[in-house]
Scaffold this motif. Structure first.
Motif: not given
Length: 341
Positions: A178-193
């Protein structure tokens, strides 16, 4: 959607999944705290996952319940602390999917008052119609799982089809998917952190989140704030979780193993206990941004972020994302602690 994200979706589609999330959770900039702390602070709002007051456990339970549905289970059994968000959310997921739930509550937190055993997640689970069991030990994962299997055997003898969600680390980490999906979701939203900060307890959220980001091509450090074990113990646990997750998803574990960062500077006085740093973090977030944190996970995570900033691990001016894992019903179970702030 990038090629990396498509590959993650394709790999996750190989596992049965019960859809419990309402939608993608938002990423929100915390303007006032950013100004106050001198960083560019963002919050991944997994307190808003939708089911039963939200929280990070919804993502994990999608894959456990996916397997339970595939096996045609009619009862789900799970173990956790008295104020566990995991068991409360499992009871809600079971209700939504037409199953019964058996929740085993472990004595992990000493010295708690009456509210701890009656309010918050305990109250909500009773409203949901869950059966409760008691386990007197707080640090025996194998024993807790064995107790669930004993109850499952009784259910089988009475014609039921139980499904056990295991606590022990020797079982496949389905929840981490579920958090593999969550991490990928974040990467699609904001990846320059520049850095991400997450709680690190069972390792499923931390490990899955790190994996999802790395498989998405995001290489910012992910700092896991220890909420249950010290740094050395948690590092060893994360190695096991990530190794099992890599085997489950069939990827090279080297992609994630060098990304394990755990910090136990705010662990004291222990799991589920609220130290001064956690108190200060909880009130700072509430009184600056109007956002509530729970005393067991998310307030400790924010306290850890502040500690990493004080130590210079996170630098002034950096763009930082914190994962808000929810768990807000526990605030009411901790009423006596909260009222003393």
């Amino acid at each position: 959607m990038t090629t990396e994200q498509m590959n993650i979706d394709r790999k996750l589609s190989e596992f049965p999944r019960a859809r419990l999330m309402t939608e993608v959770t938002q990423v929100e900039r915390l303007d006032r705290l950013s100004d106050r702390l001198g960083i560019d602070l963002w919050l991944k709002r997994d307190d808003l996952t939708g089911l039963s007051f939200g929280g990070n456990k919804t993502r994990q339970l999608e894959f456990y319940f996916g397997e339970a549905v595939q096996q045609r289970a009619d009862t789900v059994l799970i173990t956790g602390a008295v104020q566990s968000n995991f068991v409360r959310t499992a009871a809600a997921a079971a209700a939504r999917l037409g199953m019964k739930s058996v929740l085993q509550l472990e004595e992990r937190v000493p010295g708690m008052g009456e509210q701890y055993y009656r309010s918050g997640n305990v109250l909500l689970a009773k409203v949901l119609g869950a059966e409760h069991m008691h386990f007197p030990v707080g640090e025996d994962e194998v024993g807790a799982d064995n107790a669930l299997h004993e109850r499952a055997a009784q259910l089988i003898a009475n014609g039921h089809r139980p499904y056990v969600i295991h606590l022990g680390i020797d079982h496949p980490p389905l929840g981490a998917l579920g958090y593999v999906q969550g991490g990928a979701e974040l990467g699609a939203q904001i990846s320059d952190f520049d850095a991400a900060v997450v709680p690190s307890g069972s390792g499923s959220t931390h490990g899955g989140f790190l994996t999802g980001l790395r498989l998405s091509g995001v290489h910012a450090p992910v700092y896991g704030i220890c909420v249950r074990r010290d740094q050395d113990q948690q590092y060893a646990r994360m190695e096991k979780v990530l190794g099992r997750l890599a085997a489950l998803m069939d990827f090279d574990p080297a992609i994630v193993m060098n990304g394990i960062n755990v910090w136990d500077g705010v662990l004291a006085p222990g799991y589920g206990q609220v130290g001064q740093g956690t108190r200060d973090a909880l009130t700072l977030m509430a009184r600056t941004e109007g956002i509530f944190l729970d005393p067991v996970y998310s307030a400790k995570t924010f306290s850890g972020l502040l500690g990493l900033l004080d130590e210079g691990v996170i630098s002034k001016g950096q763009k930082v994302v914190m994962l808000h894992t929810g768990g807000l019903p526990a605030l009411f179970g901790y009423q006596e602690v909260i009222e003393s702030i």
